[in-house]
Write an enzyme that holds these catalytic residues in place. Structure first.
Site, short mmCIF file in Angstrom:
data_model
loop_
_atom_site.label_atom_id
_atom_site.label_comp_id
_atom_site.label_asym_id
_atom_site.label_seq_id
_atom_site.Cartn_x
_atom_site.Cartn_y
_atom_site.Cartn_z
N ASP A 494 0.81 -1.21 0.00
CA ASP A 494 0.00 0.00 0.00
C ASP A 494 0.84 1.26 0.00
O ASP A 494 0.33 2.36 -0.21
CB ASP A 494 -0.85 0.03 1.27
C1 BGC Z 1 0.37 1.21 6.14
C2 BGC Z 1 0.04 -0.06 5.41
C3 BGC Z 1 -1.42 -0.19 5.28
C4 BGC Z 1 -2.06 1.06 4.71
C5 BGC Z 1 -3.55 0.90 4.69
C6 BGC Z 1 -0.31 2.39 5.50
O1 BGC Z 1 -0.06 3.52 6.25
O2 BGC Z 1 1.76 1.38 6.21
O3 BGC Z 1 0.61 -1.18 6.07
O4 BGC Z 1 -1.72 -1.30 4.46
O5 BGC Z 1 -1.68 2.18 5.43
O6 BGC Z 1 -4.24 2.01 4.53
C1 NOJ Z 2 -1.48 -3.93 5.52
C2 NOJ Z 2 -2.68 -4.03 4.64
O1 NOJ Z 2 -3.79 -4.50 5.38
C3 NOJ Z 2 -2.42 -4.93 3.48
O2 NOJ Z 2 -3.54 -4.94 2.64
C4 NOJ Z 2 -1.18 -4.53 2.75
O3 NOJ Z 2 -0.95 -5.46 1.74
C5 NOJ Z 2 0.02 -4.45 3.67
N1 NOJ Z 2 -0.28 -3.61 4.78
C6 NOJ Z 2 1.27 -3.94 2.98
O4 NOJ Z 2 1.19 -2.60 2.66
#
Ligand code: BGC
Ligand code: NOJ
Length: 829
Positions: A494
């Site tokens: 993400d």
């Molecule tokens: C986080 C990710 C997460 C995403 C979801 C980010 O700030 O680092 O792990 O999946 O937000 O919105």
């Molecule tokens: C947490 C999110 O829930 C997941 O969808 C994503 O793939 C990982 N973070 C990595 O960014």
């Protein structure tokens, strides 16, 4: 350093101090009513949706950290204490918290009085039962008072913690006998209410928080009523309604008293919301009368210790059954404990809650993730396949006709969440994987015929197979200049936001559309994701397998050609010599190449590339795995990228905003460590697979709980990487795709028991030192008792396989389909 121990026989983790390095929590409830409960009884409850139907209030990021929940207070001759130590924090003479499968038992002892509190949500029941067993262990009689406490949330947790001008004036309660009802907004727009009851007479109550605390300057650690040893019988009218029962208890030496409290939730049909006559003794300021039938029945259901014991037994039996589907006996206790108990348990929790409510997810930020929930199915599908099927259909119903997806949906409405929208490039592929996993587990091909709406619109419904097709071709139809899939807003990571170019605080990296890409449809048509390419080549064959099974050979061949083409493209344009690139950015520059100054190598594409055998003929798989070991491996696991980014790269987005070593910027993301574990096992390198597994599997981190910080019985999303100051420190425990993927990694790749369309593959990849292991697998109605022998001490390689003494070619056990138990013997060599 440890703060407790595993009790494998009881399937519990036993915490022996309330002062764990972080609140160590458990989840109660499986279907509708859920509670989070920490080892000091902090936490909260909700029905279905942690945002829209919050039952009790909890303040995140509070000081102290874990404050609020349901608490019992005891005033024993002026000494005020809680069985779980907090919030009063009077030193206890003894303390223990046992987190088990769907229940938690907290026991405290002070001055010869023992209070053992069992918290659980019974099966098919919308309430938390709290059984308090009080025992006088001294030689003199004891007279003391006990107070319960729960603070109501005014239903919508987001509104509850922001809209004070309204909410300080809307709270409504009622009291009838020993039951306190929370009825805010019931008369007007809601048909649900909550209640808190105890199965005995009470000597008083409080429903107004300030009255209970005695002053707005007091906290939960210092309620005046408890100190005074007497409730104030307050009636909440607006402000913050709570529910507290006050009871005086006298116990002779050795005597025990059991009180059963229930915190419940009930919903009435619209035409049955009101009752016709007011019950006698009802304390209310309302003119309408609540229909209390549901609450009455719920209270009746668990109002004696015998009924509670039966409810607990039912829960235990349900878990025994769930955990008997797949069981192993390996030479390593920690592996056994992860596979047989905790990893499977966590898979159920992540399946239930996606990423919504934990001690790191506020319950208001996110609903169910398209990507997340599909992956959760992978670790859970063998437990209750019918629920997996229902979930898959729910998720697919939010998909768009062109294969694009809403990134999230709300569990209560099951509608796609338009605040977040779509255009996450990997989303559709995870659904191919989850549907394939469902069919492989169950052999139920009818799911493909199920009519499933697009965009929740029944008139757009098409068979599930069509959803797989549009998922597959959503990738094929959205390729960039090299023929690799467009990266769009983000892929699995993400935080790699190649179309964002954000320079203004507050813009969401995932949803902000940079004006320079507006005309192009919201994202760059140059930026490409190598990760999505390899995920495509890894998941694509499942789609092809489905088509072949259905006899759609032409379609299968067409899809296979796309996969082969993608593999070629990856090898030609995305192999960096020693590993695979991560992406091409919107400027057409390589990301994750040895040519880059930072972020030269990324973990995500590598595992799927190896398992897709991209470039295997020229040794790309082993080179890649060796590079991971060389650049990403460290004491506590594999970091996501290396070197960590030390500055903001506007063209990469959120990833470079994290200090090095945390989260997506070179943190140890346990989720994609699993992909490498799978890949190492796939490549036959059982030692490496096991090394990586044992670095991150929670039972293995127990000894270093002081460093690791989070629960030693469940995975967290992330462990601080080698560039972090807090190297080895876990974060974001519980709700992570890590649970499902490490379940897959250990059970299907290392231990090698893997459902396939046409049977059960048994092909382990284990440490050579192991003499073998045993596994029991219930599969499509039969039971397979599997014995693996490893006389030559190899890592991988099935020399012979017999089923009930009959030799089988290859390593796929065919489905017997007779409902019987079969003996499978595998000799490695
Ligand atoms: C986080 C990710 C997460 C995403 C979801 C980010 O700030 O680092 O792990 O999946 O937000 O919105
Ligand atoms: C947490 C999110 O829930 C997941 O969808 C994503 O793939 C990982 N973070 C990595 O960014």
């Amino acid at each position: 350093m440890k703060f407790g121990h595993f009790d494998d026989a009881r399937k519990e983790y036993v915490i022996n101090t309330p002062k764990t390095p972080y609140p160590w929590i458990n989840y109660l409830g499986n279907q509708g009513f859920f509670s989070l409960i920490s080892n000091t009884a902090g936490g909260y409850s909700f029905y279905m949706d942690a945002r829209l139907r919050r039952i009790t209030r909890y303040r995140y990021n509070n000081v102290p950290l874990d404050m609020g929940g349901r608490y019992f207070y005891i005033n024993d001759n002026g000494t005020v204490w809680n069985p779980g130590w907090s919030p009063v924090k009077t030193e206890l003479d003894a303390y223990e918290c046992r987190h088990g499968m769907g229940y938690t038992i907290i026991t405290g002892k002070k001055n010869d009085l023992k209070a053992e509190v069992t918290f659980f949500v019974p099966q098919n029941y919308d309430g938390e039962v709290q059984q308090v067993v009080l025992t006088n262990e001294g030689s003199a009689p004891k007279e003391f008072s006990i107070f319960s406490m729960a603070e109501w949330c005014l239903w919508d947790a987001q509104d509850d913690c922001t809209n004070f001008q309204r909410n300080f004036s809307t709270g409504r309660v009622e009291i009838l006998g020993s039951t306190i009802y929370h009825v805010t907004e019931y008369r007007d727009r809601r048909n649900h209410y909550a209640f808190y009851t105890v199965n005995d007479t009470i000597d008083g109550y409080d429903t107004d928080r300030d009255a209970f605390l005695g002053s707005i300057y007091n906290g939960w650690d210092n309620p005046e009523t408890v100190k005074a040893g007497k409730a104030s019988n307050s009636f909440a009218d607006g402000w913050s309604p709570i529910a507290s029962h006050y009871k005086k208890v006298t116990l002779a030496p050795g005597e025990t008293k059991t009180l059963i409290y229930i915190l419940g939730y009930a919903e009435n049909p619209q035409d049955k919301k009101f009752a016709s006559s007011k019950p006698e003794g009802l304390l209310t300021r309302e003119t309408w009368v609540l229909n209390r039938e549901k609450a009455d029945a719920m209270i009746e259901k668990y109002n004696t210790p015998e009924k509670v014991a039966a409810g607990l037994e039912e829960l235990r039996t349900a878990w025994e059954k769930l955990l008997s589907i797949f069981k192993v006996d390996t030479p390593d206790d920690k592996v056994n404990r992860m596979v047989n108990i905790w990893n499977q348990y966590q898979c159920m929790v992540t399946f239930n809650l996606s990423r919504s409510a934990s001690y790191f997810e506020s319950g208001i930020g996110r609903g169910m993730g398209f990507r997340d929930s599909n992956q959760d199915v992978l670790g859970f599908v063998h437990q209750i396949p019918e629920r997996a099927r229902e979930r898959i259909i729910d998720i697919a119903s939010t998909q768009m006709p062109d294969g694009g997806c809403y990134h999230q949906y709300q569990p209560l409405t099951k509608k796609g969440n338009s605040d977040i929208g779509g255009d996450f490039s990997d989303d559709p592929l995870w659904m191919i994987l989850s549907v394939a996993a469902y069919i492989k587990e169950t052999g139920d091909w009818t799911i493909l015929d199920e009519m499933v709406p697009y965009d929740n619109d029944e008139s757009l419904a098409k068979p599930m197979l069509d959803h797989l097709k549009v998922s597959f071709y959503h990738i094929v139809d959205n390729l960039g200049p090299h023929g690799l899939p467009l990266a769009m807003r983000a892929d699995w990571n993400d935080c790699i936001n190649l179309s964002c170019f954000s320079d203004t605080p507050g813009e969401s990296f995932q949803t902000y559309t940079n004006p320079k890409f507006k005309a192009e449809g919201g994202y760059s048509k140059i930026a490409e994701s190598v990760f999505v390419a390899t995920l495509f080549t890894y998941t694509g064959p499942a789609y092809v397998g489905i088509l072949e099974h259905l006899g759609k050979t032409e379609e299968a061949a067409k899809a296979q050609a796309e996969i082969d083409k993608m593999k070629k493209v990856v090898m030609e344009s995305a192999f960096d010599g020693e590993w695979f690139l991560r992406a091409y950015d919107a400027n057409g520059e390589k990301m994750g190449s040895h040519e880059c100054e930072e972020g030269k190598i990324f973990i995500e594409p590598q595992g799927f590339a190896v398992m897709s055998e991209i470039g295997k003929d020229v040794g790309a798989d082993i080179k890649t795995l060796n590079s991971i070991d060389k650049y990403l491996n460290c004491e506590f696991g594999l970091v996501l990228n290396n070197p960590a980014f030390t500055k903001y790269y506007i063209q990469y987005g959120e990833i470079s905003t994290y200090p090095g070593g945390y989260k997506e910027n070179a943190g140890i993301f346990t989720h994609n460590n699993a992909w490498i574990i799978c890949a190492e096992a796939y490549a036959g390198r059982g030692e490496k697979a096991f090394e990586y597994y044992s670095k991150i599997a929670p039972a293995f981190t127990e000894e270093t709980s002081d460093i690791h910080k989070t629960e030693p019985y469940v995975y967290g999303q992330m462990i601080g990487g080698k560039d972090a100051k807090n190297f080895g420190q876990g974060k974001n425990s519980w709700l992570t795709g890590t649970a499902a993927w490490n379940m897959v990694a250990i059970s299907q790749y290392i231990l090698g028991v893997k459902p396939e369309f046409d049977g059960l593959r048994v092909d382990p990849s284990i440490p050579a030192a192991w003499d073998g292991f045993k596994a029991t697998r219930q599969f499509r109605g039969d039971t397979y008792e599997i014995t693996i022998k490893n006389p030559d001490h190899v890592n991988k390689g099935v020399k012979s396989l017999t089923v009930d003494g009959q030799a089988i070619d290859g390593c796929i056990v065919p489905v017997a389909g007779d409902g019987k138990t079969h003996q499978v013997e595998v000799v490695l060599g």
